[in-house]
Design a protein around this motif. Structure first.
Motif, PDB file in Angstrom:
ATOM      1  N   ASP A  59     -63.117 116.683 -23.034  1.00  0.00           N
ATOM      2  CA  ASP A  59     -61.932 116.775 -22.187  1.00  0.00           C
ATOM      3  C   ASP A  59     -60.876 115.739 -22.560  1.00  0.00           C
ATOM      4  O   ASP A  59     -59.688 116.053 -22.665  1.00  0.00           O
ATOM      5  CB  ASP A  59     -62.377 116.576 -20.734  1.00  0.00           C
ATOM      6  CG  ASP A  59     -61.223 116.564 -19.758  1.00  0.00           C
ATOM      7  OD1 ASP A  59     -60.616 117.622 -19.551  1.00  0.00           O
ATOM      8  OD2 ASP A  59     -60.922 115.477 -19.216  1.00  0.00           O
ATOM      9  N   HIS A  97     -55.341 121.053 -18.260  1.00  0.00           N
ATOM     10  CA  HIS A  97     -56.499 121.958 -18.295  1.00  0.00           C
ATOM     11  C   HIS A  97     -56.011 123.395 -18.414  1.00  0.00           C
ATOM     12  O   HIS A  97     -54.831 123.680 -18.216  1.00  0.00           O
ATOM     13  CB  HIS A  97     -57.315 121.813 -17.011  1.00  0.00           C
ATOM     14  CG  HIS A  97     -57.935 120.460 -16.876  1.00  0.00           C
ATOM     15  ND1 HIS A  97     -58.518 120.026 -15.723  1.00  0.00           N
ATOM     16  CD2 HIS A  97     -58.063 119.449 -17.772  1.00  0.00           C
ATOM     17  CE1 HIS A  97     -59.003 118.799 -15.898  1.00  0.00           C
ATOM     18  NE2 HIS A  97     -58.724 118.423 -17.131  1.00  0.00           N
ATOM     19  N   HIS A 133     -64.210 123.359 -16.690  1.00  0.00           N
ATOM     20  CA  HIS A 133     -62.923 124.068 -16.731  1.00  0.00           C
ATOM     21  C   HIS A 133     -62.528 124.193 -18.194  1.00  0.00           C
ATOM     22  O   HIS A 133     -63.125 123.553 -19.062  1.00  0.00           O
ATOM     23  CB  HIS A 133     -61.846 123.290 -15.958  1.00  0.00           C
ATOM     24  CG  HIS A 133     -61.702 121.873 -16.448  1.00  0.00           C
ATOM     25  ND1 HIS A 133     -61.099 121.578 -17.665  1.00  0.00           N
ATOM     26  CD2 HIS A 133     -62.117 120.696 -15.931  1.00  0.00           C
ATOM     27  CE1 HIS A 133     -61.158 120.271 -17.854  1.00  0.00           C
ATOM     28  NE2 HIS A 133     -61.781 119.704 -16.825  1.00  0.00           N
ATOM     29  N   HIS A 187     -57.072 116.344 -23.865  1.00  0.00           N
ATOM     30  CA  HIS A 187     -55.872 115.833 -23.169  1.00  0.00           C
ATOM     31  C   HIS A 187     -54.942 115.115 -24.151  1.00  0.00           C
ATOM     32  O   HIS A 187     -53.730 115.123 -23.978  1.00  0.00           O
ATOM     33  CB  HIS A 187     -56.263 114.859 -22.052  1.00  0.00           C
ATOM     34  CG  HIS A 187     -56.702 115.546 -20.795  1.00  0.00           C
ATOM     35  ND1 HIS A 187     -55.913 116.460 -20.128  1.00  0.00           N
ATOM     36  CD2 HIS A 187     -57.843 115.440 -20.068  1.00  0.00           C
ATOM     37  CE1 HIS A 187     -56.548 116.889 -19.050  1.00  0.00           C
ATOM     38  NE2 HIS A 187     -57.721 116.294 -18.998  1.00  0.00           N
TER      39      HIS A 187
END
Ligand SMILES: *[C@@H]1O[C@H](CO)[C@@H](O)[C@H](O)[C@H]1NC(C)=O
Ligand SMILES: *[C@@H]1O[C@H](CO)[C@@H](O)[C@H](O)[C@H]1NC(C)=O
Ligand SMILES: *[C@@H]1O[C@H](CO)[C@@H](O)[C@H](O)[C@H]1NC(C)=O
Ligand SMILES: *[C@@H]1O[C@H](CO)[C@@H](O)[C@H](O)[C@H]1NC(C)=O
Ligand SMILES: *[C@@H]1O[C@H](CO)[C@@H](O)[C@H](O)[C@H]1NC(C)=O
Ligand SMILES: *[C@@H]1O[C@H](CO)[C@@H](O)[C@H](O)[C@H]1NC(C)=O
Ligand SMILES: [Zn+2]
Length: 532
Positions: free
Chosen positions: A366, A484, A408, A370
């Motif tokens: 993640d 996301h 997610h 980002h």
């Protein structure tokens, strides 16, 4: 000729001769801006096997796959153990690109490689939206896949009656929900959490915390948002002092700063961030001494290796001040790999005759996304795949349910028409509008946005070293942090009742299915119906 260039030639890995070949007949703007830029495509040309030209090759492969499929029958015994792996932000394009990256590291073309859990017999798709957000964060999703209840963005272990930042509502027992980790403790099972992030970060905290703000990891974080510290407890304190945190047998990851006062130094000489004078690590040790249980606190890889896993029942390992480093840059003498942490956790937890629940998070997929650092995101995904393989090897499919999913998605897309074997981190083709190249991987938004220069021309990606692990892949529009994605995530399941996770469903059914499989929680029905 132009048509040919558009789709295919630029993706061919054996491009070493291309500049010479093409320079004679194409416009100079097709070419690398810097001499030799094309050499940065590291892949050696990958030969596609001649055998792929035969129809029988494909049909026999398909037939074998069906034969394999026929052996993958539902297992309906009780799941003594449950292991949940979360790839934070591990979207479906991340899986595809990571398997290609994995295959290419072995010198193969990559597309036909397989991540360990892609071999699991049952797969499904989960809808990740939260109560107030179409595109969710890791806290409301953790509440869904650990407690079975969808919540508001950035809240943990509470229902959606609790608004973000509402400390008072979050301490009302009517608004709190419990996780499968707590259900497992009530059933006298051992429990563990393993992550590459701070152990107080959203995903692991979803197992033990109740908080209206996932960022309240220390008292300092709560003071900064002017909270009443006598009403709500920070997440680190909840882990050390409250149930179920206090009873978690194995806690491995990063995040020492959240546990120590800023006047105290860590083992590496770095200050903590708390302002309440606390040393929660010392408190954890004292608590376990008082309970009279075999326990161990470790802060580096050597310490973890030396733990007697046949004896220790409580293990706290904090391997960095903040998140653990990306595997591509971690000092492996100090920081254990996700596989090593998973192995240690299973060795300790599996000594309990009643079984265990373990959460393992590949948490930095993640973070890499980002920052639009696709290379790191793919590498971290491969590391998660290895940790899953370790768990599969150490357990029995007939008594251990293993579920692998993401909380997610992200916005990374896999596009262009790159040829087979094209470096997944490389260029796909040139645009048929501006004739400039574009990478195979790109993001809908994020820090990789590059405005056109004075000439009005789009950024020329031939100028970049796309293989660098911190290269920021392009974005359609700017954002400091890429966001996301709202797409469904894949769920892979192996072991007892794995077939419950087939289909397309809400993310919050995951813990209920896992509880059904292992007779946990008050709502499960399997053991009530089963004769065994
Ligand atoms: C994938 O395909 C390539 C090209 O045909 C072949 O060389 C390689 O052995 C295959 N790998 C797997 C894992 O099937
Ligand atoms: C903080 O919470 C405590 C405990 O609920 C309460 O007694 C106190 O009045 C609160 N203080 C403020 C300033 O709201
Ligand atoms: C731990 O226990 C296992 C299984 O009983 C055994 O094979 C292993 O040798 C033991 N290790 C140590 C260090 O005692
Ligand atoms: C898992 O077991 C297989 C088969 O024995 C072995 O090839 C593989 O290296 C093992 N993987 C890990 C991560 O231990
Ligand atoms: C699991 O159980 C099935 C049915 O009893 C048996 O055929 C199989 O060999 C077992 N698998 C393992 C790995 O023990
Ligand atoms: C299943 O059995 C447990 C334990 O006896 C009980 O508490 C629970 O209510 C039962 N659940 C259902 C759905 O019947
Ligand atoms: Zn995120």
């Amino acid at each position: 000729m132009v048509l040919l260039l558009k789709g295919s030639l630029f993706g061919v890995p054996g491009l070493l001769f291309l500049p010479i070949l093409l320079a004679s007949f194409i416009n100079a703007s097709y070419l690398p801006a810097k001499t030799g830029a094309i050499l940065k495509i590291k892949n050696k040309p990958v030969q596609i096997d001649e055998v792929e030209k035969n129809a029988d090759f494909w049909l026999e492969k398909a037939e074998k796959a069906i034969q394999d499929q026929l052996t993958k029958l539902p297992i309906t015994s009780k799941a003594k153990n449950v292991i949940l792996f979360i790839g934070d932000g591990m979207s479906i394009p991340t899986l595809t690109a990571a398997r290609i990256y994995l295959g290419q590291q072995r010198g193969e073309s990559g597309e036909n490689a397989t991540l360990s859990f892609e071999k699991f017999p049952f797969t499904g798709l989960a809808k990740t939206y939260c109560v107030n957000k179409q595109v969710p964060d890791s806290a409301c999703t953790a509440t869904a896949y650990l407690s079975g209840v969808k919540a508001n963005q950035a809240t943990l272990g509470v229902t959606s009656s609790v608004k973000f930042g509402d400390c008072k509502a979050s301490v009302d027992p009517n608004n709190q929900v419990t996780s499968i980790l707590e259900w497992a403790q009530r059933a006298k099972k051992s429990t563990g959490i393993v992550t590459t992030t701070r152990v107080t970060h959203a995903t692991p905290a979803g197992t033990y915390a109740h908080s209206s703000n996932r960022d309240w990891e220390s008292d300092k974080n709560m003071r900064e948002s002017r909270q009443n510290l006598s009403m709500c407890k920070d997440i680190a304190a909840q882990l050390i002092q409250e149930i179920p945190g206090r009873h978690i047998n194995v806690i491995l990851g990063g995040g020492r700063v959240k546990f120590r006062d800023n006047k105290l130094k860590s083992e590496e000489g770095k200050p903590g961030q708390r302002k309440d004078g606390a040393d929660l690590i010392k408190e954890w040790i004292k608590d376990k001494e008082a309970l009279g249980v075999e326990h161990e606190y470790v802060w580096n890889r050597d310490g973890l290796n030396k733990v007697d896993k046949n004896k220790t029942s409580f293990l706290l390992g904090l391997f960095s001040e903040g998140h653990m480093d990306y595997a591509l840059k971690a000092n492996k003498d100090f920081q254990p790999s996700l596989s090593e942490m998973t192995e240690a956790a299973i060795q300790i937890l599996s000594r309990n005759e009643e079984g265990y629940f373990l959460l393992v998070e590949g948490g930095r997929i993640d973070h890499a996304h980002h920052d639009s650092q696709a290379h790191r995101a793919l590498d971290e995904t491969v590391k998660l795949s290895q940790a899953v393989e370790t768990a599969v090897n150490m357990t029995d499919i007939n008594d251990t349910l293993i579920v692998v999913t993401a909380d997610h998605a992200h916005t990374m897309s896999h596009s262009g028409y790159p040829d087979r074997g094209s470096n997944i981190l490389g260029i796909a083709a040139t645009s048929d509008v501006d004739r400039l190249p574009f990478p195979i991987l790109s993001y809908a938004n994020g820090p990789g946005y590059r405005p056109s220069g004075k000439s009005g021309k789009r950024h020329n990606y031939w100028e970049d070293d796309l293989d660098r692990d911190d290269f920021k892949f392009p974005a359609a529009f700017p954002n400091h942090k890429e966001t996301h994605g709202g797409d469904d995530v894949a769920v892979f399941a192996h072991g007892p009742w794995a077939h419950l996770l087939v289909g397309n469903y809400e993310q919050n059914i995951i813990p209920v299915a896992m509880a059904y499989a292992s007779c946990l929680g008050s709502r499960q029905t399997y053991c009530n119906n089963s004769s065994s």
